[in-house]
Design an enzyme around this catalytic site. Structure first.
Site, PDB file in Angstrom:
ATOM      1  N   GLY A 122       0.837  -1.198   0.000  1.00 62.77           N
ATOM      2  CA  GLY A 122       0.000   0.000   0.000  1.00 62.77           C
ATOM      3  C   GLY A 122       0.870   1.244   0.000  1.00 62.77           C
ATOM      4  O   GLY A 122       1.861   1.306   0.734  1.00 62.77           O
ATOM      5  N   VAL A 248      33.188  -3.805  18.005  1.00 61.69           N
ATOM      6  CA  VAL A 248      33.304  -4.677  16.831  1.00 61.69           C
ATOM      7  C   VAL A 248      34.028  -3.940  15.710  1.00 61.69           C
ATOM      8  O   VAL A 248      33.749  -2.776  15.432  1.00 61.69           O
ATOM      9  CB  VAL A 248      31.904  -5.155  16.377  1.00 61.69           C
ATOM     10  CG1 VAL A 248      31.986  -5.902  15.054  1.00 61.69           C
ATOM     11  CG2 VAL A 248      31.280  -6.039  17.443  1.00 61.69           C
ATOM     12  N   GLY A 282      19.016  -4.185  17.178  1.00 63.53           N
ATOM     13  CA  GLY A 282      17.853  -3.292  17.196  1.00 63.53           C
ATOM     14  C   GLY A 282      17.135  -3.294  15.859  1.00 63.53           C
ATOM     15  O   GLY A 282      17.535  -3.979  14.917  1.00 63.53           O
ATOM     16  N   HIS A 455      -1.991 -23.106  46.124  1.00 67.12           N
ATOM     17  CA  HIS A 455      -0.799 -23.838  46.557  1.00 67.12           C
ATOM     18  C   HIS A 455      -0.841 -25.246  45.999  1.00 67.12           C
ATOM     19  O   HIS A 455      -1.885 -25.885  46.054  1.00 67.12           O
ATOM     20  CB  HIS A 455      -0.745 -23.896  48.085  1.00 67.12           C
ATOM     21  CG  HIS A 455       0.395 -24.731  48.578  1.00 67.12           C
ATOM     22  ND1 HIS A 455       1.691 -24.266  48.570  1.00 67.12           N
ATOM     23  CD2 HIS A 455       0.448 -26.010  49.046  1.00 67.12           C
ATOM     24  CE1 HIS A 455       2.501 -25.220  49.025  1.00 67.12           C
ATOM     25  NE2 HIS A 455       1.760 -26.286  49.320  1.00 67.12           N
TER      26      HIS A 455
HETATM   27  C1  LIG Z   1      12.923 -12.410  16.534  1.00 62.15           C
HETATM   28  C2  LIG Z   1      11.899 -11.490  17.141  1.00 62.15           C
HETATM   29  C3  LIG Z   1      11.221 -11.899  18.279  1.00 62.15           C
HETATM   30  C4  LIG Z   1      10.264 -11.070  18.833  1.00 62.15           C
HETATM   31  N1  LIG Z   1       9.612 -11.498  19.937  1.00 62.15           N
HETATM   32  C5  LIG Z   1       8.686 -10.710  20.519  1.00 62.15           C
HETATM   33  C6  LIG Z   1       7.976 -11.162  21.656  1.00 62.15           C
HETATM   34  O1  LIG Z   1       8.188 -12.268  22.150  1.00 62.15           O
HETATM   35  N2  LIG Z   1       7.030 -10.343  22.181  1.00 62.15           N
HETATM   36  C7  LIG Z   1       6.775  -9.099  21.660  1.00 62.15           C
HETATM   37  O2  LIG Z   1       5.915  -8.388  22.183  1.00 62.15           O
HETATM   38  N3  LIG Z   1       7.438  -8.646  20.572  1.00 62.15           N
HETATM   39  C8  LIG Z   1       8.371  -9.424  19.987  1.00 62.15           C
HETATM   40  N4  LIG Z   1       9.018  -8.976  18.866  1.00 62.15           N
HETATM   41  C9  LIG Z   1       8.669  -7.646  18.342  1.00 62.15           C
HETATM   42  C10 LIG Z   1       7.357  -7.703  17.546  1.00 62.15           C
HETATM   43  O3  LIG Z   1       7.498  -8.634  16.503  1.00 62.15           O
HETATM   44  C11 LIG Z   1       7.013  -6.333  16.984  1.00 62.15           C
HETATM   45  O4  LIG Z   1       6.997  -5.379  18.028  1.00 62.15           O
HETATM   46  C12 LIG Z   1       5.642  -6.343  16.317  1.00 62.15           C
HETATM   47  O5  LIG Z   1       5.606  -7.263  15.260  1.00 62.15           O
HETATM   48  C13 LIG Z   1       5.279  -4.957  15.794  1.00 62.15           C
HETATM   49  O6  LIG Z   1       4.027  -4.999  15.195  1.00 62.15           O
HETATM   50  P1  LIG Z   1       3.621  -4.000  14.025  1.00 62.15           P
HETATM   51  O7  LIG Z   1       2.212  -4.329  13.670  1.00 62.15           O
HETATM   52  O8  LIG Z   1       3.942  -2.622  14.421  1.00 62.15           O
HETATM   53  O9  LIG Z   1       4.603  -4.332  12.814  1.00 62.15           O
HETATM   54  P2  LIG Z   1       4.959  -5.667  12.051  1.00 62.15           P
HETATM   55  O10 LIG Z   1       4.650  -6.861  12.842  1.00 62.15           O
HETATM   56  O11 LIG Z   1       6.348  -5.494  11.562  1.00 62.15           O
HETATM   57  O12 LIG Z   1       3.966  -5.692  10.812  1.00 62.15           O
HETATM   58  C14 LIG Z   1       4.046  -4.778   9.783  1.00 62.15           C
HETATM   59  C15 LIG Z   1       3.399  -5.384   8.557  1.00 62.15           C
HETATM   60  O13 LIG Z   1       3.233  -4.362   7.585  1.00 62.15           O
HETATM   61  C16 LIG Z   1       3.584  -4.873   6.319  1.00 62.15           C
HETATM   62  N5  LIG Z   1       3.936  -3.720   5.472  1.00 62.15           N
HETATM   63  C17 LIG Z   1       4.960  -2.859   5.618  1.00 62.15           C
HETATM   64  N6  LIG Z   1       4.891  -1.875   4.692  1.00 62.15           N
HETATM   65  C18 LIG Z   1       3.789  -2.145   3.955  1.00 62.15           C
HETATM   66  C19 LIG Z   1       3.175  -1.492   2.868  1.00 62.15           C
HETATM   67  N7  LIG Z   1       3.644  -0.352   2.387  1.00 62.15           N
HETATM   68  N8  LIG Z   1       2.068  -2.052   2.344  1.00 62.15           N
HETATM   69  C20 LIG Z   1       1.552  -3.195   2.845  1.00 62.15           C
HETATM   70  N9  LIG Z   1       2.090  -3.845   3.878  1.00 62.15           N
HETATM   71  C21 LIG Z   1       3.190  -3.316   4.432  1.00 62.15           C
HETATM   72  C22 LIG Z   1       4.738  -5.813   6.606  1.00 62.15           C
HETATM   73  O14 LIG Z   1       4.905  -6.720   5.543  1.00 62.15           O
HETATM   74  C23 LIG Z   1       4.241  -6.462   7.883  1.00 62.15           C
HETATM   75  O15 LIG Z   1       3.430  -7.567   7.592  1.00 62.15           O
HETATM   76  C24 LIG Z   1       9.971  -9.795  18.260  1.00 62.15           C
HETATM   77  C25 LIG Z   1      10.637  -9.396  17.105  1.00 62.15           C
HETATM   78  C26 LIG Z   1      11.586 -10.228  16.554  1.00 62.15           C
HETATM   79  C27 LIG Z   1      12.277  -9.765  15.305  1.00 62.15           C
END
Ligand SMILES: Cc1cc2nc3c(=O)[nH]c(=O)nc-3n(C[C@H](O)[C@H](O)[C@H](O)COP(=O)(O)OP(=O)(O)OC[C@H]3O[C@@H](n4cnc5c(N)ncnc54)[C@H](O)[C@@H]3O)c2cc1C
Length: 476
Positions: A122, A248, A282, A455
């Site tokens: 989008g 690093v 990060g 408990h």
């Molecule tokens: C290895 C790992 C482990 C994690 N474990 C945890 C955990 O245990 N607990 C926790 O709370 N958080 C965890 N996180 C963090 C968590 O995944 C994120 O905070 C969360 O997914 C954020 O949600 P969001 O909806 O903001 O974005 P996202 O989940 O990144 O979703 C964004 C979506 O938008 C789509 N998108 C982007 N741009 C466009 C566009 N222009 N048009 C259409 N679609 C688009 C992407 O493809 C994606 O599907 C983890 C992250 C990683 C990398």
């Protein structure tokens, strides 16, 4: 012909899909656009969390924990398990099927809630003539949607280290780290945050020699110091090597593996050779392909979409939630913002309490906390009382054979209001919910101390830590 909606959500991760569902529940006509593709090119909504984050990492953590238990802990229970083997491809296939169940679940929820789903990217086209915005969807087919209001939930991407681009073969982001096809003999990680520790734990349990290089001089600086120290002790005992305060240098990537030059905390030049390197330093907010410039959407100095406390951007009717805006990059934070924005659009008073967002690290022992740490309270000049209770003195933990760690309460010295709860130990990812509820209701430590807890249960450690604030533990 463009399709008209009350709300168009860009991004179907936890922030976006939950916002879409809540807006639909509130009677709005909603579209959600997500571009994530599964390995067959089909839709895979759920974002980073479902596809390469929270869910797959927990699936691998669970498999690797079973393996470690069978190898190292079954014997304590009198169970002989010889010849225990790990079929990594089966473990990864199971993880993929868990991911798919979640993707399919979200598609089902969209149907159930009458959210129109569009698979593709989008991007903003322009402000629509009679209000709202025109959004182009570039997917298998091209569509134009017009939304009276827009929610941007485009998430984040792994931060790359200059000079060590991800090839997802030897130098891995979280994506590649979740797809390693065989246990590497030597695994290096740069970054000892949540993702680094979880991924390091998976591959260590499966037999890799894991070394984590961390630039900061303190381990888990955001975690309460006492809890971080206890966790570090446990990781050291497990053989997870964590080097703090490193710098690093050059990273060489060849067919044989990766060689990382670094200076250790004593200033000595070192080289770490590994079969694979995971970089987890990060994540950066993702606005790629949104064409935000075309409509004048403002970003902040970190490249995140600039929003106010209500998730409003500088453009009327355009909101942004989740990893793409300020605040902790956590799935549940994204979800809460998604719900709050949908409710605000409906004229309600959605609210996210940033003081009661729980944090969890799913290592073993698990680490979980909510509220302020002891070091934060000191820095803020708050007078507080602390109470701790070790799992060593908890009957259920002994029965489980997992007595590492403790629960720690921090309460206001005068009012006894709970200011922070910090945990390291078994299943604390579940125990922390009680502390979140207590803080949300502004409970005192005494409130928790006076509540009847089952408990034997690990939750008794929570009650006892609350009693410890008043120096009257019963079992320690
Ligand atoms: C290895 C790992 C482990 C994690 N474990 C945890 C955990 O245990 N607990 C926790 O709370 N958080 C965890 N996180 C963090 C968590 O995944 C994120 O905070 C969360 O997914 C954020 O949600 P969001 O909806 O903001 O974005 P996202 O989940 O990144 O979703 C964004 C979506 O938008 C789509 N998108 C982007 N741009 C466009 C566009 N222009 N048009 C259409 N679609 C688009 C992407 O493809 C994606 O599907 C983890 C992250 C990683 C990398």
């Amino acid at each position: 012909m463009s399709k008209q909606f009350d709300v168009v959500v860009i991004g179907g991760g936890p922030g976006g899909y939950i916002a879409a569902i809540r807006a639909a529940q509130l009677g709005m006509n909603v579209a959600c656009i997500d571009e994530w593709k599964n390995d067959k090119g089909g839709p895979a909504p759920g974002g980073t969390c479902t596809n390469v984050g929270c869910i797959p990492s927990k699936a691998l953590l669970q498999s690797s924990e079973h393996f470690e238990h069978a190898n190292k802990h079954f014997a304590d229970h009198g169970i002989t398990a010889t010849g225990v083997k790990m079929d990594v491809s089966k473990m990864v296939a199971r993880k993929d099927s868990v991911v798919k169940q979640n993707n399919d679940g979200i598609l089902y929820l969209f149907k159930k809630n009458k959210v129109s789903f569009f698979h593709g990217r989008g991007s903003f086209v322009k402000a629509a003539a009679d209000g709202g915005y025109e959004i182009k969807v570039a997917g298998a087919t091209e569509e134009t949607l017009v939304g009276k209001q827009i929610i941007i939930a485009t998430g984040s991407n792994a931060r790359a280290l200059p000079g060590a681009e991800f090839d997802e073969v030897n130098i891995l982001s979280n994506d590649g780290a979740l797809r390693i096809g065989a246990v590497p003999k030597k695994l290096a990680l740069i970054g000892s945050g949540v993702i680094g520790l979880e991924m390091g734990s998976v591959w260590r349990r499966l037999g890799a020699e894991v070394t984590v290089l961390e630039g900061l001089p303190t381990f888990l600086g955001a975690v309460d110091e006492q809890i971080a120290k206890e966790a570090k002790k446990a990781f050291d005992k497990q053989g997870l090597k964590i080097e703090l305060g490193v710098k690093v240098g050059e990273i060489k990537n060849s067919k044989k593996g990766v060689s990382i030059a670094y200076t250790n905390s004593k200033g000595e030049a070192q080289t770490l050779d590994a079969d694979k390197l995971i970089i987890s330093i990060g994540r950066v907010p993702n606005t790629i392909g949104l064409n935000a410039e075309s409509v004048g959407l403002q970003l902040d100095e970190r490249g995140a979409i600039a929003v106010d406390g209500d998730c409003k951007t500088n453009l009327p009717g355009v909101w942004a939630v989740g990893d793409v805006v300020r605040g902790p990059m956590l799935a549940h934070k994204a979800e809460e913002e998604g719900v709050a924005v949908a409710e605000r659009m409906a004229g309600q008073h959605g609210h996210v309490n940033f003081n009661t967002i729980p944090w969890v690290i799913y290592t073993s022992p698990e680490i979980a906390w909510v509220g302020r740490t002891e070091q934060q309270l000191k820095a803020d000049g708050v007078k507080y009382k602390a109470g701790t209770f070790p799992f060593l003195a908890n009957g259920r933990a002994r029965a489980l054979g997992d007595t590492t760690g403790m629960v720690k309460f921090l309460a206001d010295a005068v009012t006894d209001e709970i200011l922070g709860v910090h945990m390291v130990g078994p299943q604390v990812s579940e125990l922390i919910a009680e502390a979140v509820v207590a803080m949300e209701f502004k409970a005192s430590a005494e409130d928790i101390a006076r509540i009847c807890h089952a408990h034997p249960s690990l939750s008794e450690a929570t009650k006892e830590a609350a009693l410890a604030v008043d120096k009257r533990t019963l079992n320690f």
